[in-house]
Design an enzyme around this catalytic site. Structure first.
Site, PDB file in Angstrom:
ATOM      1  N   ASP A   1       0.844  -1.194   0.000  1.00 40.13           N
ATOM      2  CA  ASP A   1       0.000   0.000   0.000  1.00 40.13           C
ATOM      3  C   ASP A   1       0.876   1.240   0.000  1.00 40.13           C
ATOM      4  O   ASP A   1       1.953   1.211   0.598  1.00 40.13           O
ATOM      5  CB  ASP A   1      -0.798   0.027   1.311  1.00 40.13           C
TER       6      ASP A   1
ATOM      7  N   TYR B   1       2.099   4.824   1.492  1.00 40.74           N
ATOM      8  CA  TYR B   1       2.006   5.459   2.811  1.00 40.74           C
ATOM      9  C   TYR B   1       0.762   6.341   2.839  1.00 40.74           C
ATOM     10  O   TYR B   1       0.427   6.984   1.847  1.00 40.74           O
ATOM     11  CB  TYR B   1       3.239   6.326   3.082  1.00 40.74           C
TER      12      TYR B   1
ATOM     13  N   PHE C   1       7.844   1.965  -0.709  1.00 44.57           N
ATOM     14  CA  PHE C   1       8.821   2.210   0.353  1.00 44.57           C
ATOM     15  C   PHE C   1       9.453   3.603   0.297  1.00 44.57           C
ATOM     16  O   PHE C   1      10.165   4.005   1.207  1.00 44.57           O
ATOM     17  CB  PHE C   1       9.932   1.138   0.371  1.00 44.57           C
TER      18      PHE C   1
ATOM     19  N   HIS D   1       9.772  -9.172   5.915  1.00 47.74           N
ATOM     20  CA  HIS D   1       9.507  -7.771   5.585  1.00 47.74           C
ATOM     21  C   HIS D   1      10.436  -6.863   6.399  1.00 47.74           C
ATOM     22  O   HIS D   1      10.800  -7.208   7.524  1.00 47.74           O
ATOM     23  CB  HIS D   1       8.040  -7.451   5.913  1.00 47.74           C
TER      24      HIS D   1
END
Length: 221
Positions: free
Chosen positions: A65, A67, A78, A187
């Site tokens: 997703d 931010y 990221f 992750h």
């Protein structure tokens, strides 16, 4: 319907843009941006494709997703805009690069510099409502981005796919691992990283080694 995306992608994605689900998705996104604060800014929704051209693509990193805080998302997974504090997952990515490649921790969290070198920073969902994680999931974006992964797998070779965490790992079924390289780990979020599933994966040096073996230029992480 016209989508603002780099010319190099259009021959591969034009059929996708013509499908009914994509028309429904566009209507949903337009309505959300009209009635709510959403991220990233409209002009940056396809930023990953603008910076990483299809012909240059050699690495794919899959996020989930964008931010959902103010001024963070810039259309690359990221990544955050220049001058924005680094979120925890990005901090751990930079720490791993520091350990793996002895590269100094960077000032900016803007990963356009990676994308410009052929790294596709692809979120599975390209938009989100402010402060509501996952709010644009299951509206059609995943169908589109799954198709993107499959198109890359079918039409390229020797691409390095970095699958971090359970969500990204499930995308492995879309990738032909006979002609591509798939690196998996936990992750980089603190929950996973602090339990030993992220640090030490050396994915950045491994990626560069695989690229060099394929006769491709390594990435300046």
């Amino acid at each position: 319907m016209q989508v603002n995306i780099h010319e190099s992608w259009k021959p591969f994605l034009k059929a996708e843009f013509a499908k009914p689900y994509f028309s429904d998705l566009v209507s949903f996104v337009k309505n959300e941006y009209r009635n709510h604060i959403c991220y990233p800014p409209g002009k940056q929704i396809f930023n990953a494709f603008e910076h990483c051209h299809f012909d240059d693509l050699k690495v794919v990193i899959i996020g989930q997703d964008p931010y959902h805080g103010p001024n963070q998302a810039n259309g690359l997974c990221f990544s955050v805009a220049d001058g924005i504090a680094h979120p925890p997952s990005l901090i751990n990515i930079f720490k791993e690069i520091e350990q793996d490649l002895q590269v100094p921790y960077p000032t900016s969290g803007n990963l356009e510099r990676w994308a410009d070198q052929g790294v596709l920073l692809l979120n599975a969902t390209l938009t989100v409502r402010a402060h509501q994680a996952g709010s644009h999931q299951n509206k059609g974006w995943e169908t589109f981005t799954d198709s993107v992964i499959k198109i890359i797998s079918d039409n390229k070779k020797d691409v390095v796919f970095l699958l971090w965490g359970g969500y990204a790992k499930r995308k492995s079924k879309l990738i032909n691992d006979k002609k591509h390289h798939v690196l998996q780990s936990g992750h980089p979020s603190p929950l996973s990283a602090n339990r030993g599933y992220w640090f030490g994966n050396k994915h950045f040096s491994k990626t560069n080694s695989l690229l060099e073996q394929a006769g491709l230029k390594s990435v300046a992480w």
